[in-house]
Motif scaffolding. Sequence first.
Motif, PDB file in Angstrom:
ATOM      1  N   GLU A  15       9.912  26.200  27.625  1.00 24.48           N
ATOM      2  CA  GLU A  15       8.985  25.961  26.512  1.00 24.48           C
ATOM      3  C   GLU A  15       9.751  25.723  25.216  1.00 24.48           C
ATOM      4  N   LYS A  16       9.490  24.598  24.585  1.00 24.50           N
ATOM      5  CA  LYS A  16      10.198  24.241  23.354  1.00 24.50           C
ATOM      6  C   LYS A  16       9.929  25.244  22.239  1.00 24.50           C
ATOM      7  N   ASP A  17       8.711  25.720  22.128  1.00 24.60           N
ATOM      8  CA  ASP A  17       8.367  26.673  21.081  1.00 24.60           C
ATOM      9  C   ASP A  17       9.211  27.944  21.201  1.00 24.60           C
ATOM     10  N   VAL A  18       9.385  28.414  22.417  1.00 27.00           N
ATOM     11  CA  VAL A  18      10.222  29.597  22.657  1.00 27.00           C
ATOM     12  C   VAL A  18      11.670  29.279  22.286  1.00 27.00           C
ATOM     13  N   ALA A  19      12.125  28.091  22.654  1.00 26.47           N
ATOM     14  CA  ALA A  19      13.502  27.695  22.353  1.00 26.47           C
ATOM     15  C   ALA A  19      13.761  27.682  20.852  1.00 26.47           C
ATOM     16  N   GLU A  20      12.908  27.021  20.101  1.00 23.55           N
ATOM     17  CA  GLU A  20      13.146  26.867  18.669  1.00 23.55           C
ATOM     18  C   GLU A  20      12.860  28.133  17.875  1.00 23.55           C
ATOM     19  N   ASN A  21      11.804  28.836  18.226  1.00 20.00           N
ATOM     20  CA  ASN A  21      11.356  29.949  17.394  1.00 20.00           C
ATOM     21  C   ASN A  21      11.853  31.308  17.826  1.00 20.00           C
ATOM     22  N   MET A  22      12.654  31.351  18.876  1.00 22.39           N
ATOM     23  CA  MET A  22      13.297  32.606  19.247  1.00 22.39           C
ATOM     24  C   MET A  22      14.747  32.361  19.618  1.00 22.39           C
ATOM     25  N   VAL A  23      14.967  31.639  20.710  1.00 22.47           N
ATOM     26  CA  VAL A  23      16.309  31.486  21.263  1.00 22.47           C
ATOM     27  C   VAL A  23      17.273  30.895  20.231  1.00 22.47           C
ATOM     28  N   MET A  24      16.980  29.718  19.738  1.00 23.85           N
ATOM     29  CA  MET A  24      17.897  29.046  18.812  1.00 23.85           C
ATOM     30  C   MET A  24      17.974  29.779  17.476  1.00 23.85           C
ATOM     31  N   MET A  25      16.830  30.170  16.975  1.00 20.88           N
ATOM     32  CA  MET A  25      16.794  30.819  15.664  1.00 20.88           C
ATOM     33  C   MET A  25      17.597  32.119  15.669  1.00 20.88           C
ATOM     34  N   TYR A  26      17.325  32.982  16.635  1.00 17.21           N
ATOM     35  CA  TYR A  26      18.030  34.263  16.668  1.00 17.21           C
ATOM     36  C   TYR A  26      19.507  34.079  16.990  1.00 17.21           C
ATOM     37  N   THR A  27      19.819  33.250  17.962  1.00 16.30           N
ATOM     38  CA  THR A  27      21.203  33.052  18.360  1.00 16.30           C
ATOM     39  C   THR A  27      22.033  32.509  17.203  1.00 16.30           C
ATOM     40  N   LEU A  28      21.502  31.526  16.508  1.00 20.29           N
ATOM     41  CA  LEU A  28      22.216  30.958  15.366  1.00 20.29           C
ATOM     42  C   LEU A  28      22.412  31.999  14.267  1.00 20.29           C
ATOM     43  N   ASN A  29      21.363  32.705  13.917  1.00 23.25           N
ATOM     44  CA  ASN A  29      21.468  33.696  12.847  1.00 23.25           C
ATOM     45  C   ASN A  29      22.358  34.871  13.231  1.00 23.25           C
ATOM     46  N   ALA A  30      22.350  35.245  14.491  1.00 24.87           N
ATOM     47  CA  ALA A  30      23.226  36.321  14.951  1.00 24.87           C
ATOM     48  C   ALA A  30      24.689  35.952  14.730  1.00 24.87           C
ATOM     49  N   ALA A  31      25.021  34.687  14.960  1.00 28.24           N
ATOM     50  CA  ALA A  31      26.394  34.229  14.749  1.00 28.24           C
ATOM     51  C   ALA A  31      26.708  34.073  13.265  1.00 28.24           C
ATOM     52  N   LEU A  32      25.818  33.421  12.535  1.00 30.26           N
ATOM     53  CA  LEU A  32      26.073  33.166  11.116  1.00 30.26           C
ATOM     54  C   LEU A  32      26.164  34.444  10.290  1.00 30.26           C
ATOM     55  N   ASN A  33      25.410  35.452  10.677  1.00 32.19           N
ATOM     56  CA  ASN A  33      25.359  36.697   9.912  1.00 32.19           C
ATOM     57  C   ASN A  33      26.246  37.801  10.478  1.00 32.19           C
ATOM     58  N   ASP A  34      27.042  37.436  11.486  1.00 32.48           N
ATOM     59  CA  ASP A  34      27.973  38.395  12.101  1.00 32.48           C
ATOM     60  C   ASP A  34      27.283  39.658  12.590  1.00 32.48           C
ATOM     61  N   TRP A  35      26.083  39.489  13.166  1.00 29.28           N
ATOM     62  CA  TRP A  35      25.398  40.635  13.754  1.00 29.28           C
ATOM     63  C   TRP A  35      26.110  41.101  15.013  1.00 29.28           C
ATOM     64  N   TRP A  36      26.848  40.197  15.630  1.00 31.64           N
ATOM     65  CA  TRP A  36      27.649  40.479  16.823  1.00 31.64           C
ATOM     66  C   TRP A  36      29.015  39.837  16.615  1.00 31.64           C
ATOM     67  N   GLU A  37      30.027  40.455  17.210  1.00 26.79           N
ATOM     68  CA  GLU A  37      31.365  39.880  17.111  1.00 26.79           C
ATOM     69  C   GLU A  37      31.424  38.534  17.840  1.00 26.79           C
ATOM     70  N   GLU A  38      30.753  38.448  18.974  1.00 24.65           N
ATOM     71  CA  GLU A  38      30.719  37.210  19.742  1.00 24.65           C
ATOM     72  C   GLU A  38      29.301  36.981  20.242  1.00 24.65           C
ATOM     73  N   VAL A  39      28.871  35.715  20.212  1.00 19.51           N
ATOM     74  CA  VAL A  39      27.533  35.351  20.671  1.00 19.51           C
ATOM     75  C   VAL A  39      27.665  34.208  21.673  1.00 19.51           C
ATOM     76  N   ARG A  40      26.978  34.351  22.808  1.00 22.44           N
ATOM     77  CA  ARG A  40      26.950  33.319  23.844  1.00 22.44           C
ATOM     78  C   ARG A  40      25.506  32.952  24.139  1.00 22.44           C
ATOM     79  N   LEU A  41      25.287  31.689  24.412  1.00 21.31           N
ATOM     80  CA  LEU A  41      23.997  31.221  24.893  1.00 21.31           C
ATOM     81  C   LEU A  41      24.207  30.708  26.304  1.00 21.31           C
ATOM     82  N   LEU A  42      23.418  31.223  27.231  1.00 16.11           N
ATOM     83  CA  LEU A  42      23.496  30.830  28.628  1.00 16.11           C
ATOM     84  C   LEU A  42      22.217  30.082  28.994  1.00 16.11           C
ATOM     85  N   VAL A  43      22.356  28.800  29.280  1.00 11.32           N
ATOM     86  CA  VAL A  43      21.248  27.927  29.650  1.00 11.32           C
ATOM     87  C   VAL A  43      21.067  28.022  31.162  1.00 11.32           C
TER      88      VAL A  43
END
Length: 115
Positions: A15-43
């Motif tokens: 579902e695109k809505d899930v991708a954009e409004n959760m997966v991509m948004m959180y994953t990107l912000n987690a990396a940009l804001n250093d919420w985690w030392e390392e962030v991986r996305l597994l498709v």
Amino acid sequence: MSDADELVVLWTSGEKDVAENMVMMYTLNAALNDWWEEVRLLVWGASAGLLESDADLHYWIQELHEAGVHVEACKACAENYDAVEALEDLDVDVYYIGEQFTTYLRDDERYVLTV
């Protein structure tokens, strides 16, 4: 309590809505804001087919790469969706990932978030 410093986001939804409004948004912000030392996305699963065909999501993947997120995909799933070449063109590491994913699950140094 774990001292995990790596996040693996397992993205299975088609579902695109899930991708954009959760997966991509959180994953990107987690990396940009250093919420985690390392962030991986597994498709994995239906997300491979969605990512292969959606130009908006291609932009998100580029942003994730620029933020330092490591993006990986299940090769068997990508093959099922005829998406291997398209994912590789997006600089996604595509490989048979079951054994590696098991390592992610068993490792106390990581959290796995499934969406």
